[in-house]
Design a protein around this motif. Structure first.
Motif, PDB file in Angstrom:
ATOM      1  N   ILE A 129     -17.195 -15.348 -16.226  1.00  0.00           N
ATOM      2  CA  ILE A 129     -15.971 -15.903 -16.632  1.00  0.00           C
ATOM      3  C   ILE A 129     -16.028 -17.451 -16.466  1.00  0.00           C
ATOM      4  N   ALA A 130     -16.483 -17.921 -15.437  1.00  0.00           N
ATOM      5  CA  ALA A 130     -16.689 -19.520 -15.184  1.00  0.00           C
ATOM      6  C   ALA A 130     -17.464 -20.134 -16.356  1.00  0.00           C
ATOM      7  N   GLN A 131     -18.330 -19.333 -16.940  1.00  0.00           N
ATOM      8  CA  GLN A 131     -19.280 -20.021 -17.994  1.00  0.00           C
ATOM      9  C   GLN A 131     -18.229 -20.141 -19.217  1.00  0.00           C
ATOM     10  N   LEU A 132     -17.664 -19.201 -19.467  1.00  0.00           N
ATOM     11  CA  LEU A 132     -16.655 -19.113 -20.690  1.00  0.00           C
ATOM     12  C   LEU A 132     -15.760 -20.080 -20.624  1.00  0.00           C
ATOM     13  N   ARG A 133     -15.234 -20.535 -19.492  1.00  0.00           N
ATOM     14  CA  ARG A 133     -14.108 -21.155 -19.281  1.00  0.00           C
ATOM     15  C   ARG A 133     -14.416 -22.473 -19.533  1.00  0.00           C
ATOM     16  N   ARG A 134     -15.779 -22.848 -19.649  1.00  0.00           N
ATOM     17  CA  ARG A 134     -16.414 -24.208 -19.973  1.00  0.00           C
ATOM     18  C   ARG A 134     -16.021 -24.567 -21.496  1.00  0.00           C
ATOM     19  N   LEU A 135     -16.044 -23.333 -22.236  1.00  0.00           N
ATOM     20  CA  LEU A 135     -15.799 -23.500 -23.741  1.00  0.00           C
ATOM     21  C   LEU A 135     -14.398 -24.354 -24.211  1.00  0.00           C
ATOM     22  N   PRO A 136     -14.634 -24.972 -25.271  1.00  0.00           N
ATOM     23  CA  PRO A 136     -13.354 -25.633 -25.687  1.00  0.00           C
ATOM     24  C   PRO A 136     -12.201 -24.540 -26.117  1.00  0.00           C
ATOM     25  N   GLY A 137     -11.008 -24.697 -25.733  1.00  0.00           N
ATOM     26  CA  GLY A 137     -10.085 -23.774 -26.274  1.00  0.00           C
ATOM     27  C   GLY A 137      -9.797 -22.562 -25.489  1.00  0.00           C
ATOM     28  N   ILE A 138     -10.887 -22.454 -24.497  1.00  0.00           N
ATOM     29  CA  ILE A 138     -10.829 -21.007 -23.746  1.00  0.00           C
ATOM     30  C   ILE A 138     -10.167 -21.155 -22.409  1.00  0.00           C
ATOM     31  N   GLY A 139      -8.930 -20.737 -21.939  1.00  0.00           N
ATOM     32  CA  GLY A 139      -8.549 -20.791 -20.801  1.00  0.00           C
ATOM     33  C   GLY A 139      -8.932 -19.742 -19.953  1.00  0.00           C
ATOM     34  N   PRO A 140      -8.261 -19.556 -18.559  1.00  0.00           N
ATOM     35  CA  PRO A 140      -8.690 -18.677 -17.693  1.00  0.00           C
ATOM     36  C   PRO A 140      -8.571 -17.028 -17.959  1.00  0.00           C
ATOM     37  N   ARG A 141      -7.417 -16.976 -18.467  1.00  0.00           N
ATOM     38  CA  ARG A 141      -6.868 -15.714 -19.306  1.00  0.00           C
ATOM     39  C   ARG A 141      -7.829 -15.096 -20.289  1.00  0.00           C
ATOM     40  N   SER A 142      -8.089 -16.150 -21.179  1.00  0.00           N
ATOM     41  CA  SER A 142      -8.936 -15.548 -22.226  1.00  0.00           C
ATOM     42  C   SER A 142     -10.511 -15.461 -21.775  1.00  0.00           C
ATOM     43  N   ALA A 143     -10.675 -16.344 -21.010  1.00  0.00           N
ATOM     44  CA  ALA A 143     -12.139 -16.229 -20.408  1.00  0.00           C
ATOM     45  C   ALA A 143     -12.545 -15.004 -19.773  1.00  0.00           C
ATOM     46  N   GLU A 144     -11.372 -14.454 -18.923  1.00  0.00           N
ATOM     47  CA  GLU A 144     -11.375 -13.035 -18.220  1.00  0.00           C
ATOM     48  C   GLU A 144     -11.491 -11.868 -19.160  1.00  0.00           C
ATOM     49  N   ARG A 145     -10.328 -12.084 -20.268  1.00  0.00           N
ATOM     50  CA  ARG A 145     -10.566 -11.057 -21.232  1.00  0.00           C
ATOM     51  C   ARG A 145     -11.655 -11.036 -22.125  1.00  0.00           C
ATOM     52  N   ILE A 146     -12.041 -12.031 -22.563  1.00  0.00           N
ATOM     53  CA  ILE A 146     -13.660 -11.953 -23.348  1.00  0.00           C
ATOM     54  C   ILE A 146     -14.692 -11.283 -22.370  1.00  0.00           C
ATOM     55  N   SER A 147     -14.794 -11.632 -21.245  1.00  0.00           N
ATOM     56  CA  SER A 147     -15.989 -11.412 -20.324  1.00  0.00           C
ATOM     57  C   SER A 147     -15.722  -9.691 -19.995  1.00  0.00           C
ATOM     58  N   LEU A 148     -14.579  -9.119 -19.853  1.00  0.00           N
ATOM     59  CA  LEU A 148     -14.355  -7.782 -19.715  1.00  0.00           C
ATOM     60  C   LEU A 148     -14.721  -7.020 -21.168  1.00  0.00           C
ATOM     61  N   TRP A 149     -14.116  -7.471 -22.102  1.00  0.00           N
ATOM     62  CA  TRP A 149     -14.605  -6.896 -23.508  1.00  0.00           C
ATOM     63  C   TRP A 149     -16.029  -6.842 -23.643  1.00  0.00           C
ATOM     64  N   LEU A 150     -16.778  -8.059 -23.421  1.00  0.00           N
ATOM     65  CA  LEU A 150     -18.298  -7.921 -23.564  1.00  0.00           C
ATOM     66  C   LEU A 150     -19.025  -7.024 -22.590  1.00  0.00           C
ATOM     67  N   LEU A 151     -18.502  -6.857 -21.246  1.00  0.00           N
ATOM     68  CA  LEU A 151     -18.907  -5.674 -20.604  1.00  0.00           C
ATOM     69  C   LEU A 151     -18.767  -4.247 -20.713  1.00  0.00           C
ATOM     70  N   ARG A 152     -17.459  -4.260 -21.408  1.00  0.00           N
ATOM     71  CA  ARG A 152     -16.964  -2.766 -21.492  1.00  0.00           C
ATOM     72  C   ARG A 152     -17.126  -2.076 -22.892  1.00  0.00           C
ATOM     73  N   SER A 153     -17.440  -3.124 -23.727  1.00  0.00           N
ATOM     74  CA  SER A 153     -17.455  -2.709 -25.375  1.00  0.00           C
ATOM     75  C   SER A 153     -18.588  -1.835 -25.663  1.00  0.00           C
ATOM     76  N   SER A 154     -18.282  -0.953 -26.398  1.00  0.00           N
ATOM     77  CA  SER A 154     -19.142   0.276 -26.685  1.00  0.00           C
ATOM     78  C   SER A 154     -20.215  -0.250 -27.633  1.00  0.00           C
ATOM     79  N   GLN A 155     -20.168  -1.370 -28.325  1.00  0.00           N
ATOM     80  CA  GLN A 155     -21.053  -2.044 -29.283  1.00  0.00           C
ATOM     81  C   GLN A 155     -22.018  -2.871 -28.588  1.00  0.00           C
ATOM     82  N   SER A 156     -22.110  -2.951 -27.101  1.00  0.00           N
ATOM     83  CA  SER A 156     -23.159  -3.659 -26.580  1.00  0.00           C
ATOM     84  C   SER A 156     -23.585  -5.054 -27.053  1.00  0.00           C
ATOM     85  N   PRO A 157     -22.374  -5.693 -27.253  1.00  0.00           N
ATOM     86  CA  PRO A 157     -22.678  -7.387 -28.065  1.00  0.00           C
ATOM     87  C   PRO A 157     -23.442  -8.049 -27.064  1.00  0.00           C
ATOM     88  N   CYS A 158     -23.821  -8.076 -25.732  1.00  0.00           N
ATOM     89  CA  CYS A 158     -24.137  -8.979 -24.963  1.00  0.00           C
ATOM     90  C   CYS A 158     -25.810  -9.573 -25.430  1.00  0.00           C
TER      91      CYS A 158
END
Ligand SMILES: [Zn+2]
Length: 206
Positions: A14-43
């Motif tokens: 989450i901390a790494q994603l928050r460093r990206l432009p346009g990504i706030g704390p809520r988005s960083a959290e949402r993206i992190s959880l999606w990455l980890l829980r997605s059935s498509q294994s996008p990591c």
């Protein structure tokens, strides 16, 4: 009482994603959880693409646009481009908005910034040596100054106009027409505005 939080690995992601432009704390959290829980294994694919881009993308030593270390610069290798027309921009990211208008099919030169005394950026910080070498080859007949319409962009265009008149007086120097968003760079202009600015370009005044 200690508050429960995500495991360290997730907090770090989450901390790494928050460093990206346009990504706030809520988005960083949402993206992190999606990455980890997605059935498509996008990591693995995402990590691979990030590494690949970081290792293999560079800036072209000639024009300053993004280039592939393996395949070179697409713009400089394109022999169908008009070598007599050189469009000067501030940043590498200014090129694609101009290309999308379809109004130019010449070559580009990225300055890598603009003159800004407040930020301690002077002409010596711009890619002017590379520019002089390209112009000395003698093929460029017109230069379009496509710097921003803000104070720094105008100052940079004025400086270049005066410089080119001295160093390469045979080259016709033009400036994008007014109509670009006041105080904005090319990235924020829409296609139609850019198209009008290119087609209405005028001789640069000193
Ligand atoms: Zn190039």
């Amino acid at each position: 009482m200690t508050k429960v939080d995500y495991p360290e690995e997730i907090r770090s992601l989450i901390a790494q994603l928050r460093r990206l432009p346009g990504i706030g704390p809520r988005s960083a959290e949402r993206i992190s959880l999606w990455l980890l829980r997605s059935s498509q294994s996008p990591c693995a694919a995402l990590a691979g693409a990030l590494n690949e881009a970081a290792e293999n993308v560079c800036l072209c030593a000639v024009c300053g646009f993004f280039a592939s270390r393996a395949d070179g610069c697409e713009l400089c290798m394109d022999t169908t481009r008009d070598a007599s027309l050189l469009c000067i921009v501030e940043q590498s990211t200014d090129i694609l908005p101009l290309e999308r208008t379809g109004a130019l099919h010449g070559q580009y030169h990225v300055l890598g910034g603009r003159i800004s005394p407040l930020d301690n950026i002077g002409p010596e910080d711009l890619r002017l040596g590379q520019l002089a070498r390209r112009l000395d080859a003698g093929t460029v007949k017109e230069i379009i100054l496509a710097t921003g319409s803000d104070v720094e962009g105008e100052a940079t265009a004025n400086y270049l106009t005066a410089l080119l008149r001295t160093t390469h007086p045979g080259i016709h120097v033009t400036r994008l027409a007014q109509g670009l968003p006041a105080g904005g760079g090319l990235e924020s202009a829409d296609d139609l505005t850019l198209l009008r600015a290119i087609s209405g370009r005028r001789a640069a005044e000193q």
